[in-house]
Design a protein around this motif. Structure first.
Motif, short mmCIF file in Angstrom:
data_model
loop_
_atom_site.label_atom_id
_atom_site.label_comp_id
_atom_site.label_asym_id
_atom_site.label_seq_id
_atom_site.Cartn_x
_atom_site.Cartn_y
_atom_site.Cartn_z
N ILE A 106 -4.02 30.11 33.89
CA ILE A 106 -2.71 30.25 34.52
C ILE A 106 -1.87 31.26 33.75
O ILE A 106 -1.82 31.24 32.52
N VAL A 107 -1.23 32.15 34.52
CA VAL A 107 -0.36 33.17 33.92
C VAL A 107 1.07 32.92 34.39
O VAL A 107 1.32 32.81 35.59
N THR A 108 1.99 32.80 33.47
CA THR A 108 3.41 32.62 33.81
C THR A 108 4.11 33.96 33.67
O THR A 108 4.12 34.56 32.58
N LEU A 109 4.69 34.44 34.77
CA LEU A 109 5.33 35.75 34.78
C LEU A 109 6.78 35.66 35.24
O LEU A 109 7.09 34.91 36.17
N ASN A 123 -1.62 41.65 34.29
CA ASN A 123 -1.96 40.28 33.86
C ASN A 123 -3.14 39.70 34.63
O ASN A 123 -3.35 38.48 34.63
N ASN A 124 -3.88 40.58 35.31
CA ASN A 124 -5.13 40.19 36.00
C ASN A 124 -4.92 39.13 37.08
O ASN A 124 -5.82 38.34 37.37
N TYR A 166 7.24 32.61 37.90
CA TYR A 166 6.16 32.03 38.70
C TYR A 166 4.92 31.80 37.85
O TYR A 166 4.68 32.51 36.87
N ASP A 167 4.15 30.82 38.28
CA ASP A 167 2.82 30.59 37.70
C ASP A 167 1.76 31.09 38.67
O ASP A 167 1.78 30.73 39.86
N PHE A 168 0.86 31.90 38.16
CA PHE A 168 -0.23 32.42 38.98
C PHE A 168 -1.56 32.13 38.29
O PHE A 168 -1.62 31.94 37.07
#
Length: 472
Positions: A208-211, A229-230, A275-277
């Motif tokens: 999970i990436v938080t942006l 961030n892929n 957001y979390d992606f």
């Protein structure tokens, strides 16, 4: 010597006579052969013919072919001979059947033992018996992985011990597809069904990436951050932002009337927030997170505002102004790009409203100055690029944006960035002023940016001098 042997042979033939008129009587001694109703054992059976010599009964029956009987034998002798051969054949067949049965039984027992052992090992693995407890491993499932790939990944990471049994279980339970791509931390003591359920849910992913998307970022900048961030591919994201893919699910996108005149149809609607992606997330999923948040903030969130009897949404406030949300959002994006702070937003909003009002008055201001139908905002000069440095080198010096408010009157075709709630609030509730101009003194390490407002060009020139934008 040969004449004597020939003479004996002729005498033996002469002594052996068969009468066809009556049943032949053979010179059989007692004990030589039993009656046909009580046949003797094959080893004891001997047939005497003619002069009492023995008839050879050692016929090879292994090939299944009977040895032709000499024509000189009578019928009874031939029948006895055939019975003897048939009995030997049956005895050998019985012996062969016994051997075959024993071998077959041995093979069944052996296979049963092997299968039982395999089944036991497989069931133990299915139930996670014998696997390490209180241990987890990180595994990454690629996009569109099939059951073969999933099985190999789990086996190589010691999550399962039996590849064949896992694939068999997945096939029987119709669970060979539906696996989610991404990285998972998996406990090694999970049974097969728990493993499958775990890998088919996005909620268990750890990649999970938080942006944070700040107010004022445009679509190009969104795409760059997501790609870095892929989360998704930049070009694919930009392509989706130009498409009509989201029209059916979002009325505020479907209602855009000049989509063909816009650089990016979704510009302005990708609500800035945190957001979390998932890494490698589908483009559709990424964009829907932005659009859902925009819908919630603009069309569903209500607040108490002066001039309304009850709580209203931003859309309802725009309606009272006689403006579409498309125009409000475009105006808000300009305010977001130009304002120094939140307080500045409401004054700049009034400046833009005052200039836009001159469109119905030949471009004349309250003070008689002309040419005010052009908003003349530097933030629009190079859109969809943030600055001139972002424009491709091949067109940098000659580039003119179709959104340039120096070259086109009124509002541009669409938003130039994605504004936050504060800018949208300012767009639907501007201050009441007579200003037509504004400028800013750049912020320094010690002081924030400072705003200057003017009603006339002369005042504006003086403000520019104060702000250090022009020489005195």
């Amino acid at each position: 010597m040969s004449d004597e042997l020939e003479k004996k042979r002729q005498e033996k033939i002469a002594n052996f006579k068969i009468s066809f008129a009556e049943e032949p009587v053979l010179p059989i001694q007692e004990g030589d052969i039993r009656s046909t109703s009580e046949p003797a054992d094959e080893e004891e059976m001997t047939i005497l013919v003619g002069d009492g010599s023995e008839l050879n009964t050692d016929t090879d029956i292994s090939s299944g072919e009977e040895e032709p009987l000499p024509e000189v034998y009578d019928k009874k002798t031939r029948r006895l001979k055939r019975r003897q051969v048939s009995k030997r054949r049956r005895k050998k067949a019985r012996s062969n059947r016994v051997v075959f049965t024993l071998v077959w039984l041995a093979m069944v027992v052996f296979v049963s033992i092997l299968f039982g052992e395999y089944l036991m090992v497989g069931i133990n693995d299915l139930l996670a018996v014998g696997r390490e407890e209180d241990k987890s491993v990180s595994v990454t499932i690629p996009k569109n992985a099939n059951i073969e790939q999933i099985t190999d990944i789990l086996y190589d990471n010691h999550v399962i011990n039996n590849k064949t049994f896992f694939k068999l279980y997945a096939t029987v339970t119709k669970s060979t597809s539906g696996f989610t791509q991404g990285t998972f931390d998996i406990a090694t003591n999970k049974d097969y069904q728990a493993l499958i359920n775990y890998l088919q849910s996005n909620t268990n992913r750890t990649d999970i990436v938080t942006l944070r998307f700040t107010e004022g970022m445009n679509v190009e900048e969104y795409a760059e951050l997501l790609n870095k961030n892929n989360v998704c591919n930049k070009e694919d994201f930009l392509k989706a932002c130009k498409s009509n893919e989201f029209d059916e699910d979002y009325d505020f996108i479907k209602s855009i009337k000049n989509a063909k005149e816009r650089y990016y149809k979704l510009e302005g609607y990708l609500f800035p927030d945190t957001y979390d992606f998932y890494q490698g997330e589908e483009i559709d999923s990424v964009i829907r997170k932005f659009l859902a948040n925009y819908r919630r903030k603009v069309y569903q969130t209500k607040s108490k505002v002066k001039g309304f009897d009850k709580k209203v949404t931003l859309e309802q406030r725009a309606e009272k102004l006689g403006m579409s949300m498309e125009d409000v959002l475009t105006l808000a994006s300009l305010i977001q790009a130009e304002a120094a702070d939140e307080r500045d937003m409401y004054v700049i909003s009034s400046v833009m409203y005052n200039r836009l009002a001159t469109l119905d008055n030949g471009g004349l201001s309250y003070y008689g100055e002309s040419g005010l139908t052009y908003l003349q905002l530097d933030s629009t000069l190079f859109y969809p690029y943030a600055t001139q440095a972002d424009v491709p080198v091949s067109i940098r010096n000659s580039y003119v944006s179709e959104y340039s408010t120096y070259d086109y009157e009124g509002l541009p075709a669409g938003p130039i960035c994605n504004p936050g709630v504060a800018a949208i609030e300012a767009a639907v509730s501007p201050d009441d002023t007579n200003y037509y101009y504004f400028c800013h003194k750049a912020a320094t390490g010690d002081e924030p940016a400072e705003a200057y407002y003017a009603s006339t060009m002369n005042e504006h020139l003086y403000n520019q001098y104060l702000a250090g934008l022009i020489d005195g």
